[in-house]
Structures are given as structure tokens and as C-alpha cells.
Design a protein around this motif. Structure first.
Motif, mmCIF file in Angstrom:
data_model
loop_
_atom_site.group_PDB
_atom_site.id
_atom_site.type_symbol
_atom_site.label_atom_id
_atom_site.label_comp_id
_atom_site.label_asym_id
_atom_site.label_seq_id
_atom_site.Cartn_x
_atom_site.Cartn_y
_atom_site.Cartn_z
ATOM 1 N N GLU A 103 92.417 34.249 62.304
ATOM 2 C CA GLU A 103 92.930 35.546 62.838
ATOM 3 C C GLU A 103 93.447 36.562 61.730
ATOM 4 O OE1 GLU A 103 93.276 37.706 66.075
ATOM 5 O OE2 GLU A 103 92.727 35.598 66.305
ATOM 6 N N GLY A 104 92.906 37.753 61.912
ATOM 7 C CA GLY A 104 93.648 38.623 60.962
ATOM 8 C C GLY A 104 92.870 38.689 59.587
ATOM 9 N N SER A 105 91.782 38.227 59.648
ATOM 10 C CA SER A 105 91.041 38.091 58.409
ATOM 11 C C SER A 105 89.662 38.826 58.503
ATOM 12 C CB SER A 105 90.337 36.748 58.086
ATOM 13 O OG SER A 105 91.399 35.801 57.697
ATOM 14 N N ASN A 106 89.407 39.600 57.426
ATOM 15 C CA ASN A 106 88.330 40.173 57.163
ATOM 16 C C ASN A 106 87.113 39.491 56.708
ATOM 17 O OD1 ASN A 106 89.064 43.127 57.875
ATOM 18 N ND2 ASN A 106 90.596 42.557 56.350
ATOM 19 N N VAL A 107 86.096 39.272 57.180
ATOM 20 C CA VAL A 107 84.992 38.423 56.596
ATOM 21 C C VAL A 107 83.679 39.340 56.607
ATOM 22 C CG1 VAL A 107 83.731 36.287 57.376
ATOM 23 C CG2 VAL A 107 86.034 36.608 58.242
ATOM 24 N N LEU A 108 83.060 38.883 55.485
ATOM 25 C CA LEU A 108 81.669 39.506 55.472
ATOM 26 C C LEU A 108 80.743 38.387 54.566
ATOM 27 C CD1 LEU A 108 82.537 43.030 53.456
ATOM 28 C CD2 LEU A 108 81.933 42.695 55.744
ATOM 29 N N SER A 109 79.399 38.518 55.361
ATOM 30 C CA SER A 109 78.702 37.421 54.781
ATOM 31 C C SER A 109 77.915 37.977 53.574
ATOM 32 C CB SER A 109 77.392 37.161 55.718
ATOM 33 O OG SER A 109 78.236 36.799 56.869
ATOM 34 N N GLY A 110 77.377 37.019 52.472
ATOM 35 C CA GLY A 110 76.965 37.445 51.285
ATOM 36 C C GLY A 110 76.364 36.556 50.421
ATOM 37 N N GLU A 111 75.955 36.797 49.370
ATOM 38 C CA GLU A 111 75.381 36.053 48.301
ATOM 39 C C GLU A 111 76.019 36.001 47.113
ATOM 40 O OE1 GLU A 111 70.827 36.481 46.539
ATOM 41 O OE2 GLU A 111 70.922 35.911 48.705
ATOM 42 N N ILE A 112 76.323 34.734 46.461
ATOM 43 C CA ILE A 112 77.038 34.931 44.949
ATOM 44 C C ILE A 112 75.962 35.603 44.113
ATOM 45 C CG2 ILE A 112 77.808 33.408 43.253
ATOM 46 C CD1 ILE A 112 79.670 33.198 45.541
ATOM 47 N N GLY A 113 76.545 36.546 43.401
ATOM 48 C CA GLY A 113 76.056 37.139 42.475
ATOM 49 C C GLY A 113 75.962 36.479 40.967
ATOM 50 N N THR A 114 77.297 36.780 40.402
ATOM 51 C CA THR A 114 77.461 36.250 39.244
ATOM 52 C C THR A 114 78.771 35.148 39.109
ATOM 53 O OG1 THR A 114 78.662 37.994 38.219
ATOM 54 C CG2 THR A 114 76.408 37.780 37.882
ATOM 55 N N THR A 115 78.806 34.379 38.400
ATOM 56 C CA THR A 115 79.916 33.512 38.241
ATOM 57 C C THR A 115 80.374 33.439 36.833
ATOM 58 O OG1 THR A 115 79.190 32.162 40.061
ATOM 59 C CG2 THR A 115 80.988 31.270 38.413
ATOM 60 N N SER A 116 81.474 33.725 36.311
ATOM 61 C CA SER A 116 81.958 33.478 34.945
ATOM 62 C C SER A 116 83.406 32.481 34.879
ATOM 63 C CB SER A 116 82.314 34.943 34.296
ATOM 64 O OG SER A 116 82.828 35.929 35.108
ATOM 65 N N PHE A 117 83.207 31.622 34.211
ATOM 66 C CA PHE A 117 84.016 30.811 34.091
ATOM 67 C C PHE A 117 85.040 31.196 32.622
ATOM 68 C CE2 PHE A 117 84.914 26.568 31.740
ATOM 69 C CZ PHE A 117 85.841 26.214 32.592
ATOM 70 N N VAL A 118 86.047 31.422 32.797
ATOM 71 C CA VAL A 118 86.918 31.925 31.735
ATOM 72 C C VAL A 118 88.110 31.118 31.738
ATOM 73 C CG1 VAL A 118 86.232 34.345 31.252
ATOM 74 C CG2 VAL A 118 87.946 34.077 33.205
ATOM 75 N N GLY A 119 87.768 29.816 31.823
ATOM 76 C CA GLY A 119 89.162 28.793 31.605
ATOM 77 C C GLY A 119 89.834 28.819 32.672
ATOM 78 N N GLN A 124 77.835 28.829 43.083
ATOM 79 C CA GLN A 124 76.615 28.905 42.180
ATOM 80 C C GLN A 124 75.820 30.119 42.607
ATOM 81 O OE1 GLN A 124 75.741 26.387 40.065
ATOM 82 N NE2 GLN A 124 77.731 25.562 40.583
ATOM 83 N N ALA A 125 75.480 30.846 41.450
ATOM 84 C CA ALA A 125 74.426 32.089 41.764
ATOM 85 C C ALA A 125 73.541 31.884 43.075
ATOM 86 C CB ALA A 125 73.920 32.493 40.701
ATOM 87 N N GLY A 126 73.544 32.735 43.865
ATOM 88 C CA GLY A 126 72.504 32.585 44.975
ATOM 89 C C GLY A 126 72.889 32.000 46.366
ATOM 90 N N ALA A 127 74.230 31.433 46.245
ATOM 91 C CA ALA A 127 74.483 30.675 47.104
ATOM 92 C C ALA A 127 74.722 31.495 48.371
ATOM 93 C CB ALA A 127 75.671 29.658 46.903
#
Ligand code: ADP
Ligand code: MG
Length: 366
Positions: free
Chosen positions: A302-318, A347-350
Motif C-alpha cells: 500500500e502507498g507504493s508506486n510501481v512500474l514494470s520494466g526491464e533492467i538496462g545496465t548494472t554497475s557494481f562499484v563496491g 541482470q541486464a534484460g531481466a
């Protein structure tokens, strides 16, 4: 008649500027500005290159004269006072040490210029070097020191005569990241120990957030927002502040008759209360660390905004992982999360959903 909200000689501020401005020919380096700095405060001037930070510092120091306005120091009008009589200590980015003089002589310089007796000079230089961790380095020349050590000498030379105000113009700008962070802690410790008013200049937002009692964010020769690090981060006034301090997701839309914001894809989302009228165009912001990535079938709170989508990029910075999501309505969102091991990171594309709470949204001035 004097407005009580305007700084001036009636206040107990260390420094008060009223209507201070600086023009160079037709170039306005600083628009008319009011600013007051409290006694003992650590105030940071933050802003991109060319925003007027050094100009403001130089006006206070007296290195340049204002085009308009008045400067008060401890309630006294010092607008016309020569720089050396103002008793303001300066620390520069390039250290500005005298290369042919030893560490001792560099630090002793302001005391000799004030004609202090030799015994006082010895004691005060020893104390200043102790405070910056440079006892034993008295006989070295600046070229025999690292950058960090040279800046410690710069700081010792500044604190040695106990100025009531110290100004530092990007003092750590020439140092690498680890050393910069260490020096930030040391300058904060010195500020606590000495209780001196400090005006600090940086273009590095993390440095400003970490060090300051208040931040004065500047842009194009004006103050954009003045407040505590918390205020600037959590209640940025406008888009410039939201984007300069930290990262932000910006969402624009128009209020409908149900008090919701209609955004891209004709989706309507709740916004924080603010008495917005129907048809009002709003720009709202949510910080990436307040955006969650959920599985596509996870129940929605409740009270959340939700959008569906697809992962674009993931950057791991530690410690943190930064993820971009292309949502179904064409809005790109960024989420930041504490990093897990590679296999558990998005993961990208998920296919995913992004969720954020309405209470984490801030309405900006447009
Ligand atoms: P910052 O320290 O934030 O990088 P400055 O205060 O040095 O910015 O400069 C603010 C603006 O004033 C810039 O546009 C700069 O080019 C201009 N400016 C500064 N000093 C002079 C000068 N001596 N003559 C002409 N323009 C200047
Ligand atoms: Mg500058």
C-alpha cells in the motif's frame, strides 16, 4: 528601516554580507547576495566551476573590492578595510608555501610579520605543528614533503596566529581520494578543537556533505540553496540542487482532479500533500536508494508506486550497485542498493518491477 531577516550589524554573526556583488566589466561574477555565517560555524561554499565561490571568498578576505554591498565582521563594517587588518586566515589549494624557507620558517612567518617575540614564536609554531601532526619536520623544505604534508604546513601557518575566521579555497583539490578523506577528518577535528569559524570552498559534493554545518550551494553567481547537508539532500529546492547533490530520478507530470500526478503513459501516482491545484505542472524527485527492484510477481505494498520494466545496465562499484531500469511507460529510473554477490545482482534484460514510496518523493520548484 531594517528587516530583521537581513543580516547586518545588529546580529551576532561572525560574518554578515548584505547586497554584496561583483562585476568585472559586463561580467557578473556575483549577483547581489545576502549571507551570514554564525560564530564557530563550518560553512561550505559548494558549486560548479565558475559559480562565484572564489569571488565570494576574495570579497570577504578583501583581496577584491565589491561592486555593491557591505561586509560586516563581528558586527563591524569592514568593507573598506585592507585585507591584512581583517585577521582572516587563508588556506589555498596550491599551498602557497615559500619554497626556500623551512617548515618552521613558513609557519613562523605570520607571527614574525606581527613582530611577536622569538620565544612566543617557538612555542606557537611547535603547538601548530603538533596540531597538524608535523612535529619533527621543522627543518624540511616544502619540496621534501608530500602534497598532504605541504597542505598541513599551509594549515599550521594559518592557525598559528589564531585567526577568528579561517577560509579555505579547495584545500584538498590537489590530493588523491584516500588522502583527501583523511584530511577531511583532520580539518573537522581541528574545527572542533579550535572552535574557529570556517568558510570552506569545494566543488565536491561529498566533501561538502561530510564536513559542513551548512552548505551554501552556488550556481551562476547566485546562492541557489543554503541549508544543512540534510536539508540540501532531502529537501532540494529545485532541479539544479537535486542533480548537483547526489543522484536523482526526476518525474514530471500534471495534477488531475483526484489530486494525483499524471505522468508518462497516462499513469497517475500519488504525490506528497501540498495543496496542488488541478492542472499544476509538477516536477518530483525520488532518490535512487529509495527505489526498490522487486520481482515481477511480488505483492505490492500500500502507498507504493510501481512500474514494470526491464533492467538496462548494472554497475557494481563496491559497496553499492547502481541499476538503470527502462520502464514500460518510457521513463528511465535509477536504483541503488547495497551490493550482493554477482549471482544475486540484477541482470541486464531481466523483467522486474520498480517500487518507491510516495513519502520518499519531493516536489521541486520548476
Ligand atoms: P569559482 O570559484 O566558483 O570557480 P569564480 O568566483 O572564480 O568561480 O568566478 C566566477 C565568475 O567570475 C566566472 O565566470 C569567472 O570567469 C568570472 N571572473 C572571476 N574573476 C574574474 C576576473 N578577474 N575578471 C573577469 N572575470 C572574472
Ligand atoms: Mg574557485
Amino acid at each position: 528601516m531594517q528587516d530583521e531577516t537581513v543580516p547586518g550589524p545588529h546580529t551576532a554573526h561572525a560574518i554578515a554580507l548584505t547586497g554584496i556583488s561583483k562585476m568585472y566589466g559586463l561580467v557578473t561574477a556575483l549577483h547581489p547576495t545576502d549571507l551570514s555565517v554564525d560564530m564557530g560555524e563550518f560553512l561550505t561554499l559548494l558549486g560548479p566551476s565558475g559559480s562565484g565561490k572564489t569571488t565570494l571568498l576574495n570579497l570577504i578576505a578583501g583581496a577584491i573590492g565589491p561592486t555593491t554591498g557591505t561586509i560586516f565582521l563581528d558586527g563591524r563594517d569592514i568593507t573598506q578595510m585592507p585585507p591584512r587588518e581583517r585577521g582572516i586566515g587563508m588556506v589555498f589549494q596550491n599551498y602557497a608555501l615559500m619554497p626556500h624557507m623551512t617548515v618552521f620558517d613558513n609557519v613562523a612567518y605570520p607571527l614574525r610579520a606581527r613582530r611577536q617575540p622569538a620565544s612566543t614564536i617557538r612555542a606557537k609554531v611547535a603547538e601548530a605543528l603538533e596540531r597538524v601532526g608535523l612535529r619533527g619536520f621543522e627543518d624540511r623544505k616544502p619540496r621534501q614533503l608530500s602534497g598532504g604534508q605541504q597542505q598541513r604546513v599551509g594549515i599550521a601557518r594559518c592557525i598559528v596566529y589564531s585567526p577568528s575566521i579561517i577560509m579555505m579555497d579547495e584545500p584538498l583539490g590537489a590530493l588523491d581520494k584516500n588522502l583527501r578523506e583523511q584530511m577531511q577528518s583532520e580539518i573537522k577535528r581541528l574545527h572542533r578543537e579550535l572552535g574557529t569559524t570556517i568558510i570552506y570552498v569545494t566543488h565536491d559534493q561529498e566533501e561538502a556533505l561530510n564536513m559542513s554545518d551548512r552548505i551554501c550551494l552556488m550556481s551562476a553567481g547566485q546562492i541557489t540553496q543554503l541549508g544543512t547537508p540534510d536539508e540540501l539532500y532531502f529537501q532540494p529546492r529545485d532541479r539544479f540542487v537535486a542533480e548537483f547533490i547526489g543522484e536523482s530520478n526526476l518525474i514530471s507530470g500534471r495534477m488531475n482532479s483526484n489530486g494525483q500526478l499524471v505522468i508518462a503513459g497516462n499513469r497517475s501516482i500519488p504525490v506528497p500533500a501540498g495543496g496542488w491545484t488541478e492542472g499544476a505542472e509538477l516536477l518530483v524527485m525520488v532518490r535512487p536508494e529509495r527505489v526498490r527492484i522487486c520481482d515481477i510477481d511480488e505483492p505490492v505494498k500500500e502507498g507504493s508506486n510501481v512500474l514494470s520494466g526491464e533492467i538496462g545496465t548494472t554497475s557494481f562499484v563496491g559497496g553499492m550497485t547502481r541499476v538503470t531500469i527502462q520502464t514500460e511507460i518510457g521513463l528511465n529510473m535509477t536504483a541503488k542498493m547495497v551490493s550482493g554477490r554477482a549471482a544475486s545482482r540484477p541482470q541486464a534484460g531481466a523483467r522486474v518491477r520498480v517500487c518507491w514510496s510516495s513519502s520518499d518523493m519531493v516536489v521541486l520548484e520548476t
